[in-house]
Design an enzyme around this catalytic site. Structure first.
Site, PDB file in Angstrom:
ATOM      1  N   GLY A 104     -14.946 -19.033  18.818  1.00 13.54           N
ATOM      2  CA  GLY A 104     -13.975 -20.130  18.768  1.00 13.54           C
ATOM      3  C   GLY A 104     -14.153 -21.019  19.993  1.00 13.54           C
ATOM      4  N   HIS A 312      -5.612  -9.389  21.311  1.00 10.37           N
ATOM      5  CA  HIS A 312      -6.824 -10.195  21.068  1.00 10.37           C
ATOM      6  C   HIS A 312      -8.110  -9.401  21.372  1.00 10.37           C
ATOM      7  CE1 HIS A 312      -8.387 -14.608  20.868  1.00 10.37           C
ATOM      8  NE2 HIS A 312      -9.262 -13.753  20.347  1.00 10.37           N
TER       9      HIS A 312
HETATM   10  O1  3PY Z   1     -14.904 -15.254  19.968  1.00 13.35           O
HETATM   11  C1  3PY Z   1     -13.747 -15.613  19.751  1.00 13.35           C
HETATM   12  O2  3PY Z   1     -13.481 -16.758  19.374  1.00 13.35           O
HETATM   13  C2  3PY Z   1     -12.646 -14.694  19.988  1.00 13.35           C
HETATM   14  O3  3PY Z   1     -11.557 -14.925  19.573  1.00 13.35           O
HETATM   15  C3  3PY Z   1     -12.859 -13.450  20.781  1.00 13.35           C
HETATM   16  O4  3PY Z   1     -14.035 -12.922  20.687  1.00 13.35           O
END
Ligand code: 3PY
Length: 346
Positions: A104, A312
């Site tokens: 992300g 998370h």
């Molecule tokens: O990689 C991402 O976007 C995450 O949310 C955590 O790895």
């Protein structure tokens, strides 16, 4: 400082000079925003660059980041670091690349970077399996009430085996709806299929050709909400997905529905979710992502028995985190050396 002899003075001078030479080695500077990024990537960078980093295993405070970033050619950051105009200004014209150890990148002002010709790297693919595995873990933990059951076992609630105690809906024969059918959504679909689900529905902007082989059917958002027993959010956070899971969405879901989110907290109107869980508008929710992160300890979500909250950890398999770090380093090195980045945000 008083030196005892000319010899000692000259020795000091030589050592100061070599220190100064090292500090202005001409090698590009890469700034890493915390001290505990997996070593394999950091070591790759150290071979070619001067690596500077926030010396603590926690996100660099904003003030410090702004102060320390000047003159860097590369930034190795994570999703906890907001990369915006102010950071880019503070880095100055030396900055050639920003690489995040995440798939992300909603924490990065992509347009501003593009405008300045700063390359962007991310870590797609390498965390897909880890995140899909965690999504399944959360789905089962929530539906089969694992944290609640463990709590009962540990605190005397386990009086005897009981026929209707600690029951929850099974995946077999159910309809699973996946919002966002990219790499992770598809990997989740492949896994839930193994649980003998009756139907897999997906909602995505475009038709995904992979859906056919998986046996997933494209539906509109409302159908996904009304038809699914399990609704899983795997959609990236972009303006179109911001708080798509709002009061009206939860009201459209089945009363027996379980909602799972492993993408970004921003896709959910969290107050509406809390109300829906309190009023049993839906049965339960499993969240790996929240707003904000970390979720404050006094959040009502922590008090709800029908909500499982994880901190998370979607991509937190040892293997995934190592390879994410390596890919982040390779993205930075390629951008600095002017070669193709292995995973560039175009
Ligand atoms: O990689 C991402 O976007 C995450 O949310 C955590 O790895």
């Amino acid at each position: 400082m008083i030196y005892k002899s000319v010899v000692e003075f000259s020795a000091r001078l030589v050592s100061y000079r070599s220190l100064a030479r090292k500090m202005s080695s001409g090698r590009p500077i890469v700034y890493i925003t915390r001290s505990d990024m997996p070593e394999c990537g950091v070591n790759l960078l150290k071979k070619e660059c001067d690596v500077k980093y926030w010396p603590k295993p926690s996100p660099v405070p904003r003030e410090e980041f702004l102060k320390e970033i000047s003159g860097a050619a590369g930034i190795y950051c994570s999703l906890t670091d907001k990369i915006d105009k102010d950071i880019l200004d503070a880095a100055g014209p030396s900055l050639r690349v920003v690489a995040t150890i995440s798939v992300g990148y909603d924490h990065i002002d992509v347009q501003e970077c593009k405008k300045r010709g700063i390359k962007l790297g991310y870590t797609p693919d390498v965390l897909t399996d880890a995140t899909a595995e965690l999504t399944l873990a959360l789905l089962l933990s929530t539906s089969r009430r694992l944290p609640e059951a463990q709590h009962e076992a540990q605190t005397g609630g386990w009086v005897s085996w009981a026929p209707t105690w600690m029951t929850g809906p099974g995946l077999a024969g159910s309809t699973v709806g996946i919002a966002g059918f990219g790499r992770i959504g598809q990997a989740v679909a492949r896994r839930v299929k193994a649980f003998n689900t009756a139907r897999i529905l997906y909602w995505n902007r475009s038709v995904r050709p992979e859906a056919k082989e998986i046996g997933a059917v494209k539906v509109n958002f409302d159908e996904l909400l009304t038809e699914s027993d399990f609704v899983i959010c795997c959609a990236a956070l972009v303006p179109e997905t911001k708080e798509i899971f709002n009061k009206s969405a939860f009201e459209k879901m089945k009363k027996s529905a379980i909602f799972v989110n492993t993408s970004r907290g921003g896709t959910v109107d969290q107050d509406a979710l809390i109300e829906s869980l309190k009023n049993n508008t839906i049965r339960a929710a499993g969240l790996d992502v929240t707003t904000p992160e970390p979720l404050p300890l006094d959040s009502p979500l922590f008090k709800l028995k029908n909500c499982v909250v994880l901190p998370h950890i979607g991509s937190a398999s040892i293997e995934a985190r190592d390879i994410m770090s390596e890919l982040t380093a390779k993205n930075i090195l390629a951008a600095i050396q002017g070669t193709d980045m292995p995973a560039e945000i175009k």
